[in-house]
Design an enzyme around this catalytic site. Structure first.
Site, short mmCIF file in Angstrom:
data_model
loop_
_atom_site.label_atom_id
_atom_site.label_comp_id
_atom_site.label_asym_id
_atom_site.label_seq_id
_atom_site.Cartn_x
_atom_site.Cartn_y
_atom_site.Cartn_z
N GLY A 1 0.86 -1.00 0.14
CA GLY A 1 -0.14 0.08 0.08
C GLY A 1 0.88 1.20 -0.12
O GLY A 1 2.01 1.15 -0.10
N SER A 2 0.42 2.51 0.44
CA SER A 2 1.02 3.47 0.15
C SER A 2 2.21 3.47 1.13
O SER A 2 3.42 4.25 0.86
CB SER A 2 0.19 4.59 0.48
N HIS B 1 0.69 -4.17 4.51
CA HIS B 1 0.36 -2.76 4.37
C HIS B 1 -0.19 -2.43 5.91
O HIS B 1 -1.36 -2.91 6.18
CB HIS B 1 -0.68 -2.63 3.43
N HIS C 1 -6.94 -33.43 19.77
CA HIS C 1 -7.76 -32.69 19.00
C HIS C 1 -9.13 -32.77 19.86
O HIS C 1 -10.11 -31.81 19.61
CB HIS C 1 -8.07 -33.22 17.57
N GLU D 1 -3.66 -10.63 1.80
CA GLU D 1 -2.41 -10.60 2.68
C GLU D 1 -2.24 -12.13 3.36
O GLU D 1 -1.22 -12.53 3.42
CB GLU D 1 -2.51 -9.71 3.60
N GLU E 1 4.11 1.48 2.17
CA GLU E 1 5.31 0.52 1.67
C GLU E 1 6.01 1.03 0.35
O GLU E 1 7.13 0.63 0.02
CB GLU E 1 4.87 -0.76 1.34
N GLY F 1 -4.01 -25.90 12.03
CA GLY F 1 -5.29 -26.37 11.81
C GLY F 1 -6.38 -25.15 11.10
O GLY F 1 -7.40 -25.46 10.96
#
Length: 518
Positions: free
Chosen positions: A25-26, A70, A277, A47, A28, A395
């Site tokens: 984005g701006s 970003h 689990h 992302e 970066e 998971g």
């Protein structure tokens, strides 16, 4: 003097991080001014996809990958697969843009409040440098920490105006990181192994991360010990066609104890043996069983509910065990009876996986995220070569599809097969775009059962007769693939399936097969 950007680019080049995964984005963009020709930028469109691609690439190269996100919004989108990378112990250096230092006190648009705290606890280390000229040192520390066992993601927040500030040259340090085993503990473990009546070995993902495939085989053969795979293991650590392969442990306390009941000694390598689990009761190991754990993750050693733990790299520890006392003579365990082949009269997930096994090369790389088909996969799709199986250790969903893209970027010239559930695929379908843009030889195999099968299974476990919002028969993965520029075929029966699989596995670019199962 050079700028922070120039010094940082030189450091990244020296560290081998010349591939950048992101969705900028701006805040970066200044990082990429005069972007060097020997670097490449892999766009992920969303992302979480970016993190998944970088995770697959880092696992495939065994080196930390550089991720560019970003600000807070981008980091927030990425958190699910950042959590998976943390559980996978994947080395990543994650950077995110921050607004200019001069306006941070005004809480400007797109700024990141408490940026270094936001990605915790799913990173090993995080910071926003106090000064612009500290950015190269922060990136270097992030790389060192990411690569130090146990590996994992790190995070650096970088204000937008830091890149153009002047900065003194930076000299990276050499750090030798590792987990050498304590010799006395290894000797005691070796003596217990030799004196055991019926030893067994349980392998987790850490054995594969440590490159201990050959040593595990040698140790098992030396002691005629059956080898089980730990519950939810995210990597392959032992050949599943070996005479000593004993199968997969179920992620439940009582089931693990029942399976290991005949054994008086168990050596768990490279990860937790007791990753449950569902709730269970009773002992964690059979009565009278001597339990040992070896792996590089001190956290696993700390919370293991039973046994003696040694924090060490598996390959180094196994080399020492192989030099230990000579083994006693033991009868070989009974071989596992092969399952009868399915004839394709019913188009089930088990049949699809059986046919993938029959038609693929044993050297092809499986990246899997089809949770409800994990049992049939264990039964019908054996993993035969080292470093050819990868799945999520967390998971969380949305990792498998982009991870397959990253794996194909890392291991060009090798066929990657992404075996995905239809629900899992929808978490990261944008990853198809990156596969097309880079012309990657990935076969995306979607096992489509038109519902969220894992929830239906657990609904039965909890006595629920009906679940809301878990049916989605209208999804059309062929059209989704074609919309991203990818060729696709649909298979509704056994004849169509074999033809589609042969076409996809022979392709030198990305393809998708939608396999409709009962």
């Amino acid at each position: 003097m050079p700028t922070v950007r120039e010094v940082s680019i030189g450091l990244l080049r020296e560290l081998g991080m010349t591939t950048v995964f992101g969705n900028p984005g701006s805040t970066e963009l200044p990082m990429f001014r005069d972007f060097p020709s020997d670097f490449r930028y892999v766009m992920g469109l969303q992302e979480s996809v970016v993190l998944g691609i970088a995770d697959g690439f880092a696992q495939g190269t065994r080196r930390a990958a550089l991720v560019n996100l970003h600000s807070s919004a981008g980091v927030g989108h990425a958190l699910g697969n950042l959590f998976t990378a943390f559980k996978n112990q994947t080395p990543l250096v994650v950077t995110a843009g921050q607004q200019a230092r001069s306006i941070l006190s005004y809480e400007p648009f797109l700024f990141a409040e408490r940026a270094a705290e936001f990605p915790r606890p799913f990173v090993k280390w995080a910071c926003e440098p106090a000064r612009a000229e500290d950015v190269p040192a922060a990136l270097h520390r992030a790389w060192l920490v990411a690569m130090e066992p146990p590996c994992g993601p790190t995070f650096v927040s970088i204000p937008i105006d830091d890149w153009d500030r002047e900065c003194a040259p930076f000299e990276p340090r050499v750090v030798h990181a590792g987990r050498a085993p304590e010799g006395g503990a290894i000797a005691t473990c070796g003596e217990a192994l030799v004196s055991a009546r019926a030893p067994a070995i349980v392998v987790g993902a850490g054995a594969a991360r440590d490159g201990a495939w050959d040593q595990v085989i040698a140790l098992a053969e030396r002691h005629n010990a059956p080898v089980f795979v730990a519950p939810m293991s995210a990597r392959c650590s032992f050949p599943e066609d070996h005479r000593l392969f004993a199968g997969f442990l179920t992620a439940g306390r009582e089931a693990i104890v029942a399976t290991l009941q005949p054994h008086d000694f168990v050596l768990a390598l490279g990860g937790p043996m007791s990753l449950y689990h569902v709730e269970g009761h009773g002992p964690h190991v059979p009565p009278g069983c001597d339990m040992w754990l070896i792996g590089d993750n001190h956290v696993h050693a700390a919370w293991a509910p039973a046994g003696t733990a040694i924090v060490a790299r598996c390959d180094i520890a196994l080399d020492l065990l192989l030099q230990g006392p000579p083994p006693v003579s033991r009868d070989a365990p009974a071989a596992r009876a092969p399952l009868p082949r399915l004839d394709g009269g019913a188009m089930t997930d088990a049949y699809v996986l059986q046919q993938i096994a029959a038609l693929r090369s044993p050297d092809s790389i499986i990246v899997e995220e089809a949770p409800s088909s994990r049992g049939p996969m264990h039964d019908r799709l054996p993993i035969l070569r080292k470093d050819t199986f990868y799945t999520t250790a967390s998971g969380g969903l949305g990792h498998g599809l982009p991870a397959a893209v990253g794996m194909a970027l890392a291991r060009r010239g090798e066929k990657v097969i992404a075996i995905l559930g239809d629900g899992s695929s929808m978490y990261a379908i944008q990853g198809l775009h990156a596969a097309v843009q880079h012309g990657l030889a990935v076969s995306f195999i979607i096992i489509k059962n038109n519902r969220y099968e894992a929830l239906h299974h657990f609904g039965q476990h909890f006595g629920m007769q009906q679940l809301v919002g878990t049916q989605f028969p209208e999804l059309d993965f062929c059209k989704l693939a074609e919309g991203h520029g990818m060729s696709a075929r649909r298979a509704d029966d056994a004849a169509n399936l074999d033809a589609a699989l042969r076409w996809s596995l022979a392709a030198d670019g990305p393809t998708l097969v939608e396999a409709n199962v009962l």
